[in-house]
Design a protein around this motif. Structure first.
Motif, PDB file in Angstrom:
ATOM      1  N   THR A 188       0.763  -1.454  -0.069  1.00 56.21           N
ATOM      2  CA  THR A 188       0.065   0.044  -0.076  1.00 56.21           C
ATOM      3  C   THR A 188       0.852   1.322  -0.155  1.00 56.21           C
ATOM      4  O   THR A 188       0.470   2.290   0.034  1.00 56.21           O
ATOM      5  N   GLU A 189       2.024   1.060   0.049  1.00 56.40           N
ATOM      6  CA  GLU A 189       3.065   2.262  -0.066  1.00 56.40           C
ATOM      7  C   GLU A 189       4.376   1.904  -0.994  1.00 56.40           C
ATOM      8  O   GLU A 189       5.085   0.743  -0.741  1.00 56.40           O
ATOM      9  N   LEU A 190       4.749   2.773  -1.709  1.00 57.41           N
ATOM     10  CA  LEU A 190       6.143   2.642  -2.301  1.00 57.41           C
ATOM     11  C   LEU A 190       6.516   3.691  -2.241  1.00 57.41           C
ATOM     12  O   LEU A 190       6.149   5.045  -2.272  1.00 57.41           O
ATOM     13  N   LYS A 191       8.067   3.750  -2.239  1.00 59.91           N
ATOM     14  CA  LYS A 191       8.804   5.000  -1.918  1.00 59.91           C
ATOM     15  C   LYS A 191      10.074   5.158  -2.597  1.00 59.91           C
ATOM     16  O   LYS A 191      10.668   4.025  -2.744  1.00 59.91           O
ATOM     17  N   VAL A 192      10.257   6.263  -3.155  1.00 55.66           N
ATOM     18  CA  VAL A 192      11.519   6.430  -4.093  1.00 55.66           C
ATOM     19  C   VAL A 192      12.100   7.822  -3.822  1.00 55.66           C
ATOM     20  O   VAL A 192      11.452   8.504  -3.045  1.00 55.66           O
ATOM     21  N   ALA A 193      13.337   8.287  -4.341  1.00 59.65           N
ATOM     22  CA  ALA A 193      13.995   9.328  -4.045  1.00 59.65           C
ATOM     23  C   ALA A 193      13.463  10.310  -5.205  1.00 59.65           C
ATOM     24  O   ALA A 193      13.323   9.659  -6.450  1.00 59.65           O
ATOM     25  N   ALA A 194      13.407  11.452  -4.949  1.00 61.31           N
ATOM     26  CA  ALA A 194      13.139  12.698  -6.099  1.00 61.31           C
ATOM     27  C   ALA A 194      14.078  12.159  -7.265  1.00 61.31           C
ATOM     28  O   ALA A 194      15.294  12.283  -6.845  1.00 61.31           O
ATOM     29  N   GLY A 195      13.638  12.336  -8.272  1.00 61.73           N
ATOM     30  CA  GLY A 195      14.617  12.355  -9.519  1.00 61.73           C
ATOM     31  C   GLY A 195      15.082  10.971  -9.879  1.00 61.73           C
ATOM     32  O   GLY A 195      15.879  10.900 -11.060  1.00 61.73           O
ATOM     33  N   ALA A 196      14.853   9.849  -9.185  1.00 63.35           N
ATOM     34  CA  ALA A 196      15.266   8.583  -9.366  1.00 63.35           C
ATOM     35  C   ALA A 196      14.662   7.934 -10.783  1.00 63.35           C
ATOM     36  O   ALA A 196      13.391   8.435 -10.937  1.00 63.35           O
ATOM     37  N   GLU A 197      15.215   7.465 -11.401  1.00 61.06           N
ATOM     38  CA  GLU A 197      14.612   6.674 -12.678  1.00 61.06           C
ATOM     39  C   GLU A 197      14.201   5.452 -11.945  1.00 61.06           C
ATOM     40  O   GLU A 197      14.868   4.490 -11.527  1.00 61.06           O
ATOM     41  N   VAL A 198      12.801   5.287 -12.021  1.00 63.60           N
ATOM     42  CA  VAL A 198      12.022   4.165 -11.359  1.00 63.60           C
ATOM     43  C   VAL A 198      11.780   2.933 -12.397  1.00 63.60           C
ATOM     44  O   VAL A 198      11.174   3.229 -13.463  1.00 63.60           O
ATOM     45  N   THR A 199      12.132   1.792 -12.089  1.00 65.99           N
ATOM     46  CA  THR A 199      11.740   0.488 -12.775  1.00 65.99           C
ATOM     47  C   THR A 199      10.718  -0.101 -11.963  1.00 65.99           C
ATOM     48  O   THR A 199      11.071  -0.613 -10.880  1.00 65.99           O
ATOM     49  N   LEU A 200       9.540  -0.178 -12.387  1.00 70.61           N
ATOM     50  CA  LEU A 200       8.480  -0.822 -11.759  1.00 70.61           C
ATOM     51  C   LEU A 200       8.046  -2.085 -12.507  1.00 70.61           C
ATOM     52  O   LEU A 200       7.670  -1.799 -13.726  1.00 70.61           O
ATOM     53  N   THR A 201       7.944  -3.238 -11.629  1.00 74.50           N
ATOM     54  CA  THR A 201       7.439  -4.289 -12.256  1.00 74.50           C
ATOM     55  C   THR A 201       5.945  -4.625 -11.583  1.00 74.50           C
ATOM     56  O   THR A 201       6.083  -4.868 -10.453  1.00 74.50           O
ATOM     57  N   LEU A 202       4.982  -4.719 -12.360  1.00 72.81           N
ATOM     58  CA  LEU A 202       3.556  -5.168 -11.715  1.00 72.81           C
ATOM     59  C   LEU A 202       3.460  -6.608 -12.473  1.00 72.81           C
ATOM     60  O   LEU A 202       3.586  -7.093 -13.304  1.00 72.81           O
ATOM     61  N   THR A 203       3.189  -7.508 -11.231  1.00 73.14           N
ATOM     62  CA  THR A 203       3.007  -9.055 -11.489  1.00 73.14           C
ATOM     63  C   THR A 203       1.659  -9.501 -11.206  1.00 73.14           C
ATOM     64  O   THR A 203       1.122  -9.178 -10.035  1.00 73.14           O
ATOM     65  N   HIS A 204       0.736 -10.193 -11.975  1.00 74.28           N
ATOM     66  CA  HIS A 204      -0.507 -10.548 -11.485  1.00 74.28           C
ATOM     67  C   HIS A 204      -0.219 -11.944 -11.117  1.00 74.28           C
ATOM     68  O   HIS A 204      -0.074 -12.984 -12.041  1.00 74.28           O
ATOM     69  N   HIS A 217       1.800   4.523 -16.163  1.00 67.01           N
ATOM     70  CA  HIS A 217       1.035   3.427 -16.006  1.00 67.01           C
ATOM     71  C   HIS A 217       1.632   2.201 -16.751  1.00 67.01           C
ATOM     72  O   HIS A 217       2.228   2.348 -17.665  1.00 67.01           O
ATOM     73  N   THR A 218       1.143   0.887 -16.188  1.00 65.42           N
ATOM     74  CA  THR A 218       1.552  -0.219 -16.936  1.00 65.42           C
ATOM     75  C   THR A 218       0.441  -0.507 -17.810  1.00 65.42           C
ATOM     76  O   THR A 218      -0.706   0.090 -17.808  1.00 65.42           O
ATOM     77  N   LYS A 219       0.622  -1.676 -18.643  1.00 65.09           N
ATOM     78  CA  LYS A 219      -0.735  -2.218 -19.228  1.00 65.09           C
ATOM     79  C   LYS A 219      -1.579  -2.924 -18.288  1.00 65.09           C
ATOM     80  O   LYS A 219      -1.310  -3.375 -17.159  1.00 65.09           O
ATOM     81  N   LEU A 220      -2.651  -3.293 -18.954  1.00 68.15           N
ATOM     82  CA  LEU A 220      -3.664  -4.251 -17.993  1.00 68.15           C
ATOM     83  C   LEU A 220      -3.197  -5.512 -18.446  1.00 68.15           C
ATOM     84  O   LEU A 220      -3.100  -5.940 -19.521  1.00 68.15           O
ATOM     85  N   ILE A 221      -3.061  -6.304 -17.077  1.00 74.76           N
ATOM     86  CA  ILE A 221      -2.568  -7.701 -17.127  1.00 74.76           C
ATOM     87  C   ILE A 221      -3.369  -8.688 -16.604  1.00 74.76           C
ATOM     88  O   ILE A 221      -4.105  -8.097 -15.607  1.00 74.76           O
ATOM     89  N   GLY A 222      -3.538  -9.802 -17.043  1.00 78.27           N
ATOM     90  CA  GLY A 222      -4.335 -10.949 -16.085  1.00 78.27           C
ATOM     91  C   GLY A 222      -3.353 -11.727 -15.570  1.00 78.27           C
ATOM     92  O   GLY A 222      -2.114 -11.674 -15.364  1.00 78.27           O
ATOM     93  N   GLY A 223      -3.943 -12.993 -14.950  1.00 78.21           N
ATOM     94  CA  GLY A 223      -3.212 -13.861 -13.998  1.00 78.21           C
ATOM     95  C   GLY A 223      -2.167 -14.366 -14.939  1.00 78.21           C
ATOM     96  O   GLY A 223      -2.172 -14.907 -15.999  1.00 78.21           O
ATOM     97  N   GLY A 224      -0.868 -14.671 -14.201  1.00 79.35           N
ATOM     98  CA  GLY A 224       0.496 -15.071 -14.705  1.00 79.35           C
ATOM     99  C   GLY A 224       1.051 -14.069 -15.535  1.00 79.35           C
ATOM    100  O   GLY A 224       2.330 -14.352 -15.798  1.00 79.35           O
ATOM    101  N   GLU A 225       0.629 -12.889 -15.648  1.00 84.53           N
ATOM    102  CA  GLU A 225       1.242 -12.053 -16.695  1.00 84.53           C
ATOM    103  C   GLU A 225       2.054 -10.821 -15.764  1.00 84.53           C
ATOM    104  O   GLU A 225       1.662 -10.541 -14.632  1.00 84.53           O
ATOM    105  N   SER A 226       3.185 -10.248 -16.283  1.00 78.38           N
ATOM    106  CA  SER A 226       3.578  -9.126 -15.742  1.00 78.38           C
ATOM    107  C   SER A 226       3.798  -7.958 -16.549  1.00 78.38           C
ATOM    108  O   SER A 226       3.824  -8.269 -17.978  1.00 78.38           O
ATOM    109  N   ASP A 227       4.181  -6.834 -16.138  1.00 83.23           N
ATOM    110  CA  ASP A 227       4.542  -5.600 -17.149  1.00 83.23           C
ATOM    111  C   ASP A 227       5.476  -4.648 -16.283  1.00 83.23           C
ATOM    112  O   ASP A 227       5.479  -4.606 -15.295  1.00 83.23           O
ATOM    113  N   THR A 228       6.579  -4.351 -17.048  1.00 79.89           N
ATOM    114  CA  THR A 228       7.687  -3.538 -16.408  1.00 79.89           C
ATOM    115  C   THR A 228       7.508  -2.114 -17.102  1.00 79.89           C
ATOM    116  O   THR A 228       7.543  -2.071 -18.236  1.00 79.89           O
ATOM    117  N   ILE A 229       7.602  -0.901 -16.512  1.00 82.87           N
ATOM    118  CA  ILE A 229       7.629   0.198 -16.917  1.00 82.87           C
ATOM    119  C   ILE A 229       8.859   1.075 -16.249  1.00 82.87           C
ATOM    120  O   ILE A 229       9.273   0.599 -15.154  1.00 82.87           O
TER     121      ILE A 229
END
Ligand code: CO
Length: 175
Positions: free
Chosen positions: A70-86, A133-145
């Motif tokens: 429910t919380e994500l935290k990064v430093a200002a100016g950071a290049e963020v790589t986020l992976t969402l996995t269903h 935003h990531t793309k919309l994913i279903g079970g077993g999928e993931s997306d990285t932005i």
């Protein structure tokens, strides 16, 4: 009280990440001779602010319509790589998940109701209210932005699949 807790967590995160600073690199790809030949003015362009650090985040969504954080935290100016996995098995038509980071001040409820009508665009409505935003994913999928963290502040993220934002939401803290 909440601020105190956040500050305490931030202290822990900073303490545990302290050793990574030394490994920062500033890789830059030099333009090729061909690019320089076709774009002689390129060196005069205003340089984009280079990311000051890297942040790698993971977020999971499940068949119970929940994110694992429910919380994500990064430093200002950071290049963020986020992976969402269903982590579930249900399809994106019935239990679709995405990660939508809203700009500061965007009202979640009104954004979510607009998003629910944007099925043809994977529930990302027209407008200028989204940082990433990531793309919309279903079970077993993931997306990285990858995106650059916005200015310091507290932002909100949601899953914009219809009806999900009530449970699938959290804060994205930039320090
Ligand atoms: Co969802």
């Amino acid at each position: 009280m909440k601020k105190l807790m956040i500050a305490a967590v931030a202290g822990l995160v900073l303490a545990s990440c302290g050793g990574e600073k030394a490994s920062e690199s500033t890789e830059q790809t030099a333009p090729t001779a061909a690019q320089e030949a076709t774009q002689p003015e390129s060196t005069a362009e205003e340089p984009v602010a280079a990311p000051t650090s890297q942040a790698t985040l993971t977020l999971e969504g499940n068949d119970q319509m929940r994110f694992d954080k429910t919380e994500l935290k990064v430093a200002a100016g950071a290049e963020v790589t986020l992976t969402l996995t269903h982590t579930g098995t249900m399809g994106k038509e019935v239990m679709g998940h995405n990660f939508v980071l809203l700009k500061e001040g965007v009202a979640v409820e009104s954004f979510a109701s607009k998003a629910a009508r944007a099925k043809d665009n994977e529930y990302i409505p027209e407008g200028d209210e989204v940082i990433a935003h990531t793309k919309l994913i279903g079970g077993g999928e993931s997306d990285t932005i990858t995106f650059v963290a916005p200015a310091p502040g507290t932002y909100e993220f949601i899953c914009s699949f219809p009806g999900h934002y009530g449970l699938m939401r959290g804060t994205f803290v930039v320090e």
